[in-house]
Write a protein that holds these residues in place. Structure first.
Motif, PDB file in Angstrom:
ATOM      1  N   GLY A   1       0.782   4.011  -2.855  1.00 40.33           N
ATOM      2  CA  GLY A   1       0.533   5.396  -2.486  1.00 40.33           C
ATOM      3  C   GLY A   1       1.614   6.323  -3.019  1.00 40.33           C
TER       4      GLY A   1
ATOM      5  N   ALA B   1       1.194   6.754  -6.744  1.00 37.36           N
ATOM      6  CA  ALA B   1       0.069   7.641  -7.051  1.00 37.36           C
ATOM      7  C   ALA B   1       0.444   9.106  -6.826  1.00 37.36           C
ATOM      8  CB  ALA B   1      -1.138   7.267  -6.192  1.00 37.36           C
ATOM      9  N   VAL B   2       1.150   9.380  -5.735  1.00 33.59           N
ATOM     10  CA  VAL B   2       1.540  10.761  -5.431  1.00 33.59           C
ATOM     11  C   VAL B   2       2.493  11.304  -6.497  1.00 33.59           C
ATOM     12  CG1 VAL B   2       2.855  12.207  -3.821  1.00 33.59           C
ATOM     13  CG2 VAL B   2       1.150  10.610  -2.944  1.00 33.59           C
TER      14      VAL B   2
ATOM     15  N   SER C   1       0.832  -1.205   0.000  1.00 34.30           N
ATOM     16  CA  SER C   1       0.000   0.000   0.000  1.00 34.30           C
ATOM     17  C   SER C   1       0.866   1.255   0.000  1.00 34.30           C
ATOM     18  CB  SER C   1      -0.921   0.002   1.226  1.00 34.30           C
ATOM     19  OG  SER C   1      -1.799  -1.112   1.201  1.00 34.30           O
ATOM     20  N   ALA C   2       1.972   1.218   0.755  1.00 34.96           N
ATOM     21  CA  ALA C   2       2.887   2.363   0.773  1.00 34.96           C
ATOM     22  C   ALA C   2       3.474   2.596  -0.617  1.00 34.96           C
ATOM     23  CB  ALA C   2       3.996   2.124   1.795  1.00 34.96           C
TER      24      ALA C   2
END
Length: 243
Positions: free
Chosen positions: A34, A37-38, A30-31
């Motif tokens: 994330g 995505a950022v 998930s990290a």
């Protein structure tokens, strides 16, 4: 009867160890997602960063910059390096390489994501998350041994890679559609297969060895990250609305 409570405690301890290991896998995955995505969002919305991934030609056309191709080969190198050396590198290096890979992937995915509307990208991501979650849960809870899926899925993966290369020259929309549909099936299967394989890894990870647990978690996170991203891209080809 006297041995049963001891066996029960042993089974409970193993289940707790697997759950802790898989939480680490999903947490790092998930990290990574994330971070990807950022970086992709910042690149898509910042003109200065767009200069890194796009090549603006004199005739007004726009292409992918050479940096993107360099980063794609670098990403491939990181994946192979992590897979080959995970057992000998430090936990911090493994974590760092995974996060670097995730950040680089945010840059290389930007040109693809900008081909589609933001709404369709968001909808595809939600759909991907649901399908991925369902198949990963199946891999965790099923009593069926999915080992036999491995060779079949690997052959299918090689097949769609070859088909994608061929279609770069043919530019067939029908072939592109077929590749995407088959790709979705393959990466859904890989999600379940890899999850079960990681569950088995969690059952055998050395108890109390924080370094081994972190290494395994990072390798597992990378594996499921790749399944998720590729499933997302295949679904985007099917569901995405082009700008």
């Amino acid at each position: 009867m006297a041995q049963y409570p001891s066996m029960q405690r042993s089974g409970t301890a193993k289940a707790e160890l697997v759950n802790a290991f898989m939480r680490g896998v999903y947490g790092w995955m998930s990290a990574g997602l994330g971070l990807t995505a950022v970086i992709a969002f910042l690149t898509a919305t910042t003109p200065a960063l767009q200069q890194l991934v796009f090549s603006f030609r004199a005739d007004g056309s726009i292409g992918i910059s050479s940096l993107v191709w360099i980063l794609m080969f670098a990403e491939l190198g990181i994946v192979f390096y992590l897979g080959a050396r995970i057992g000998t590198m430090s936990a911090s290096m493994a974590t760092g390489l995974f996060l670097v890979y995730s950040a680089m992937n945010g840059l290389t995915l930007t040109p693809i994501l900008l081909m589609y509307t933001a709404e369709s990208v968001a909808a595809t991501f939600v759909c991907t998350a649901g399908m991925f979650g369902a198949m990963s849960a199946y891999g965790m809870i099923t009593k069926k041994d999915l080992t036999s899926w491995g060779s079949l899925l690997f052959m299918g993966l090689i097949g769609i890679i070859i088909a994608m290369v061929v279609n770069m020259f043919l530019q067939s929309s029908a072939m592109s559609f077929a590749i995407s549909v088959i790709g979705v099936i393959i990466f859904l299967g890989l999600t379940a297969y890899d999850t079960q394989k990681l569950k088995t890894m969690g059952e055998n990870v050395p108890l109390g060895d924080a370094t081994a647990i972190r290494r395994g978690s990072i390798l597992g996170a990378l594996t499921l990250y790749l399944d998720f991203i590729n499933l997302f891209l295949m679904l985007l080809r099917l569901m995405g609305s082009r700008r």
